[in-house]
Design an enzyme around this catalytic site. Structure first.
Site, PDB file in Angstrom:
ATOM      1  N   ASN A 111     -14.406 -24.985  18.560  1.00  0.00           N
ATOM      2  CA  ASN A 111     -14.733 -23.561  18.399  1.00  0.00           C
ATOM      3  C   ASN A 111     -14.266 -22.725  19.590  1.00  0.00           C
ATOM      4  O   ASN A 111     -13.658 -21.668  19.412  1.00  0.00           O
ATOM      5  CB  ASN A 111     -16.234 -23.380  18.175  1.00  0.00           C
ATOM      6  CG  ASN A 111     -16.689 -24.027  16.879  1.00  0.00           C
ATOM      7  OD1 ASN A 111     -15.856 -24.466  16.073  1.00  0.00           O
ATOM      8  ND2 ASN A 111     -17.990 -24.100  16.663  1.00  0.00           N
ATOM      9  N   THR A 156       7.598  22.029   7.022  1.00  0.00           N
ATOM     10  CA  THR A 156       6.177  21.822   6.735  1.00  0.00           C
ATOM     11  C   THR A 156       6.090  21.862   5.214  1.00  0.00           C
ATOM     12  O   THR A 156       6.853  22.598   4.569  1.00  0.00           O
ATOM     13  CB  THR A 156       5.289  22.927   7.346  1.00  0.00           C
ATOM     14  OG1 THR A 156       5.705  24.188   6.821  1.00  0.00           O
ATOM     15  CG2 THR A 156       5.391  22.965   8.868  1.00  0.00           C
ATOM     16  N   HIS A 157       5.213  21.045   4.653  1.00  0.00           N
ATOM     17  CA  HIS A 157       5.129  20.898   3.194  1.00  0.00           C
ATOM     18  C   HIS A 157       6.473  20.504   2.590  1.00  0.00           C
ATOM     19  O   HIS A 157       6.733  20.785   1.424  1.00  0.00           O
ATOM     20  CB  HIS A 157       4.628  22.188   2.532  1.00  0.00           C
ATOM     21  CG  HIS A 157       3.443  22.795   3.228  1.00  0.00           C
ATOM     22  ND1 HIS A 157       2.142  22.486   2.922  1.00  0.00           N
ATOM     23  CD2 HIS A 157       3.375  23.672   4.279  1.00  0.00           C
ATOM     24  CE1 HIS A 157       1.323  23.151   3.725  1.00  0.00           C
ATOM     25  NE2 HIS A 157       2.045  23.876   4.560  1.00  0.00           N
ATOM     26  N   ASN A 286      22.318   1.870  -0.746  1.00  0.00           N
ATOM     27  CA  ASN A 286      20.874   2.067  -0.684  1.00  0.00           C
ATOM     28  C   ASN A 286      20.301   1.737   0.699  1.00  0.00           C
ATOM     29  O   ASN A 286      20.679   0.731   1.294  1.00  0.00           O
ATOM     30  CB  ASN A 286      20.188   1.186  -1.731  1.00  0.00           C
ATOM     31  CG  ASN A 286      20.608   1.558  -3.142  1.00  0.00           C
ATOM     32  OD1 ASN A 286      20.860   2.732  -3.435  1.00  0.00           O
ATOM     33  ND2 ASN A 286      20.705   0.564  -4.006  1.00  0.00           N
ATOM     34  N   GLU A 291      13.449   1.286   3.526  1.00  0.00           N
ATOM     35  CA  GLU A 291      12.537   1.154   2.380  1.00  0.00           C
ATOM     36  C   GLU A 291      11.592  -0.039   2.570  1.00  0.00           C
ATOM     37  O   GLU A 291      10.403   0.033   2.279  1.00  0.00           O
ATOM     38  CB  GLU A 291      13.333   0.985   1.084  1.00  0.00           C
ATOM     39  CG  GLU A 291      13.988   2.278   0.618  1.00  0.00           C
ATOM     40  CD  GLU A 291      14.885   2.043  -0.588  1.00  0.00           C
ATOM     41  OE1 GLU A 291      14.455   2.344  -1.699  1.00  0.00           O
ATOM     42  OE2 GLU A 291      16.006   1.541  -0.417  1.00  0.00           O
ATOM     43  N   GLN A 323     -11.398 -19.423  10.358  1.00  0.00           N
ATOM     44  CA  GLN A 323     -10.080 -20.035  10.215  1.00  0.00           C
ATOM     45  C   GLN A 323      -9.124 -19.112   9.459  1.00  0.00           C
ATOM     46  O   GLN A 323      -7.915 -19.204   9.607  1.00  0.00           O
ATOM     47  CB  GLN A 323     -10.220 -21.372   9.487  1.00  0.00           C
ATOM     48  CG  GLN A 323      -8.932 -22.142   9.358  1.00  0.00           C
ATOM     49  CD  GLN A 323      -9.175 -23.570   8.930  1.00  0.00           C
ATOM     50  OE1 GLN A 323      -9.606 -24.400   9.712  1.00  0.00           O
ATOM     51  NE2 GLN A 323      -8.912 -23.867   7.668  1.00  0.00           N
ATOM     52  N   LYS A 326      -6.100 -16.575  10.978  1.00  0.00           N
ATOM     53  CA  LYS A 326      -4.763 -16.906  11.489  1.00  0.00           C
ATOM     54  C   LYS A 326      -3.611 -16.357  10.662  1.00  0.00           C
ATOM     55  O   LYS A 326      -2.700 -15.726  11.204  1.00  0.00           O
ATOM     56  CB  LYS A 326      -4.637 -18.414  11.655  1.00  0.00           C
ATOM     57  CG  LYS A 326      -5.379 -18.874  12.895  1.00  0.00           C
ATOM     58  CD  LYS A 326      -5.516 -20.362  12.967  1.00  0.00           C
ATOM     59  CE  LYS A 326      -6.757 -20.692  13.763  1.00  0.00           C
ATOM     60  NZ  LYS A 326      -8.019 -20.171  13.144  1.00  0.00           N
TER      61      LYS A 326
HETATM   62  N1  ARG Z   1      -9.204 -25.005  12.430  1.00  0.00           N
HETATM   63  C1  ARG Z   1     -10.391 -24.354  12.895  1.00  0.00           C
HETATM   64  C2  ARG Z   1     -10.137 -22.838  12.960  1.00  0.00           C
HETATM   65  O1  ARG Z   1      -9.035 -22.455  12.816  1.00  0.00           O
HETATM   66  C3  ARG Z   1     -10.758 -24.867  14.239  1.00  0.00           C
HETATM   67  C4  ARG Z   1     -12.204 -24.756  14.553  1.00  0.00           C
HETATM   68  C5  ARG Z   1     -12.972 -25.577  13.634  1.00  0.00           C
HETATM   69  N2  ARG Z   1     -14.278 -25.849  14.083  1.00  0.00           N
HETATM   70  C6  ARG Z   1     -15.150 -26.377  13.245  1.00  0.00           C
HETATM   71  N3  ARG Z   1     -16.291 -26.663  13.717  1.00  0.00           N
HETATM   72  N4  ARG Z   1     -14.849 -26.605  12.009  1.00  0.00           N
HETATM   73  O2  ARG Z   1     -11.030 -22.037  13.129  1.00  0.00           O
END
Ligand code: ARG
Length: 460
Positions: A111, A156-157, A286, A291, A323, A326
């Site tokens: 953690n 403007t506009h 284009n 775009e 998690q 990410k």
């Molecule tokens: N892969 C987990 C994350 O991205 C790592 C931490 C997980 N900790 C746990 N107690 N399951 O957050």
């Protein structure tokens, strides 16, 4: 047998589907370098605190160097059975060096480990992003300098309003990006704080030295509450908000580039390498890149929404929900970096068509406000002068000409205060030059701002 490091208390392994559902190795591999960096410093601190022997530390350092080399060469086999990047690396280390590898996790939890990894990674990415913002600014400054005296209609506009310098228009984006860069720097300060030592949520019974770990990892501050350290991702939300604003700024510029390149405007051309043709219409060119920038801004804003939703109902402290921080974060960084890179290059490939811009100014009665100001300077109250000029515009429109094409006696019909000197005021160039104050559109001011920004960028 189950591969998991925590399998001792379980009677059966997780199902294949659960393994895939809960695993993060598919995307958190990219944290490997920072995971190793954090582990090496943690190990060194443990040794200095008398928790880990010199031999164990040396083995860990050697093993991690090998693992980093395996990652760099692409030979390390990541395993879904080992769930995430942290357990993959730890298992590989233990395979290489035995018990010392198993001792590495003393006084630490995944953690605080993962929270540390993301912060280490993100602070590095923010530095890259700030450099790229500056490069886009530098490209805009070059174009602004070359077009300090190029008149274009300001809108403007989306209706022609007043003449502005094209350089001045571009400098508006330099200002926006300047604030974006400040926001990133500010966000980096709060990202650059160390969770390590919080362990799972409550801290650890080992005599850890967090100040030492922070010093070795280059963290400016230490998270002061273990529960907060492992559970909040506000820095990620903040980063994604700052990233969204950058994308919004570039999306607005993109929208303008697209309009300006449309033959109906014809103000600019974008280099061929940023455009594509049509498979059916042979004449087409284009503006795909702007775009897509406009489109990708929605994607980044989506990540901001996703991340903030991710946090809103989580009780303290760590939950597996985290998690999910990410992928949106990684995609935000990737999208932003690619966009900034391509943008700097694209701005350097723009051709300006000053005649078309000037013609658009003349068509739109853009100097009507200048004529109103002229009459005020001769003593007419502004509301009366506004009315007189409105009549003149109406007349010119019916006659199918510009204000500057009306003969003096016709103009004098709208106000007796009008004199021969009025024609300087009615030219777009005269209009620009007359706005010669800080923040105004006069070419002299544009040159001043270009120089000011170049000085600021040099200092960064
Ligand atoms: N892969 C987990 C994350 O991205 C790592 C931490 C997980 N900790 C746990 N107690 N399951 O957050």
């Amino acid at each position: 047998t189950n591969n998991k490091t925590w399998s001792g208390r379980f009677n059966e392994p997780v199902s294949e589907l659960v393994k895939q559902y809960t695993g993060s190795i598919g995307f958190d591999q990219r944290l490997a370098r920072w995971d190793i960096q954090g582990s090496l410093v943690h190990a060194q601190m443990l040794h200095e605190a008398g928790v880990l022997s010199a031999q164990d530390l040396a083995d860990i350092q050697r093993g991690m160097a090998e693992i980093q080399a395996e990652i760099d060469s692409g030979s390390l086999q990541w395993s879904l059975d080992l769930e995430d990047v942290h357990m993959n690396i730890e298992r590989r280390l233990t395979d290489k060096i035995g018990d010392a590898g198993k001792r590495l996790h003393t006084g630490r939890s995944r953690n605080d480990q993962v929270a540390t990894d993301i912060r280490l990674w993100l602070r590095d990415e923010i530095a890259v992003i700030r450099t790229l913002i500056q490069d886009v600014q530098a490209a805009l400054l070059d174009l602004a300098e070359a077009n300090a005296a190029t008149v274009m209609p300001g809108f403007t506009h989306l209706q022609v309003a007043q003449p502005v310098s094209f350089g001045h228009h571009l400098l508006a984006y330099v200002e926006m990006l300047g604030r974006d860069s400040e926001r990133m720097a500010d966000c980096r300060r709060r990202t650059n704080r160390m969770p390590l030592g919080a362990a799972a949520l409550a801290g650890t019974t080992f005599p850890i030295r967090r100040e030492r770990t922070a010093e070795l990892l280059g963290f400016e501050q230490i998270c002061q509450n273990s529960l907060d350290a492992v559970s909040d991702r506000d820095f990620a939300v903040e980063f994604t908000a700052a990233a969204s604003l950058i994308m919004v700024h570039l999306s607005r510029l993109s929208e303008e580039l697209i309009l300006w390149m449309s033959p109906r405007f014809g103000f600019i051309d974008i280099a061929d390498r940023f455009c594509t043709g049509s498979s059916i219409m042979p004449q087409k060119k284009n503006p795909d890149v702007p775009e897509l920038v406009r489109g990708k801004s929605g994607r980044v804003i989506g990540h901001l929404t996703g991340l903030i939703m991710l946090m809103k109902s989580q009780p303290l402290a760590y939950n597996k929900d985290n998690q999910e921080d990410k992928e949106p974060l990684f995609d935000t960084v990737d999208t932003l970096i690619d966009t900034l890179r391509i943008y700097a290059d694209m701005m350097r490939g723009i051709t300006v068509k000053p005649e078309a811009m000037r013609a658009a100014v003349l068509q739109g009665f853009a100097t009507a406000t200048d004529l109103a100001d002229y009459l005020v300077k001769k003593g007419l109250p502004f509301r009366d002068s506004h009315e007189a000029v409105a009549q003149a515009v109406r007349h010119a429109e019916q006659a199918g000409c510009g204000l500057e094409d009306l003969p003096l006696d016709v103009l004098q019909g709208f106000s007796a205060l009008i004199d021969n000197d009025v024609y300087q005021v009615l030219t777009p160039e005269g209009s620009l030059n007359a706005r010669n104050h800080l923040g105004g559109t006069a070419p002299e001011q544009v040159k001043f701002q270009v120089a000011r920004w170049r000085g600021l960028l040099e200092k960064q």
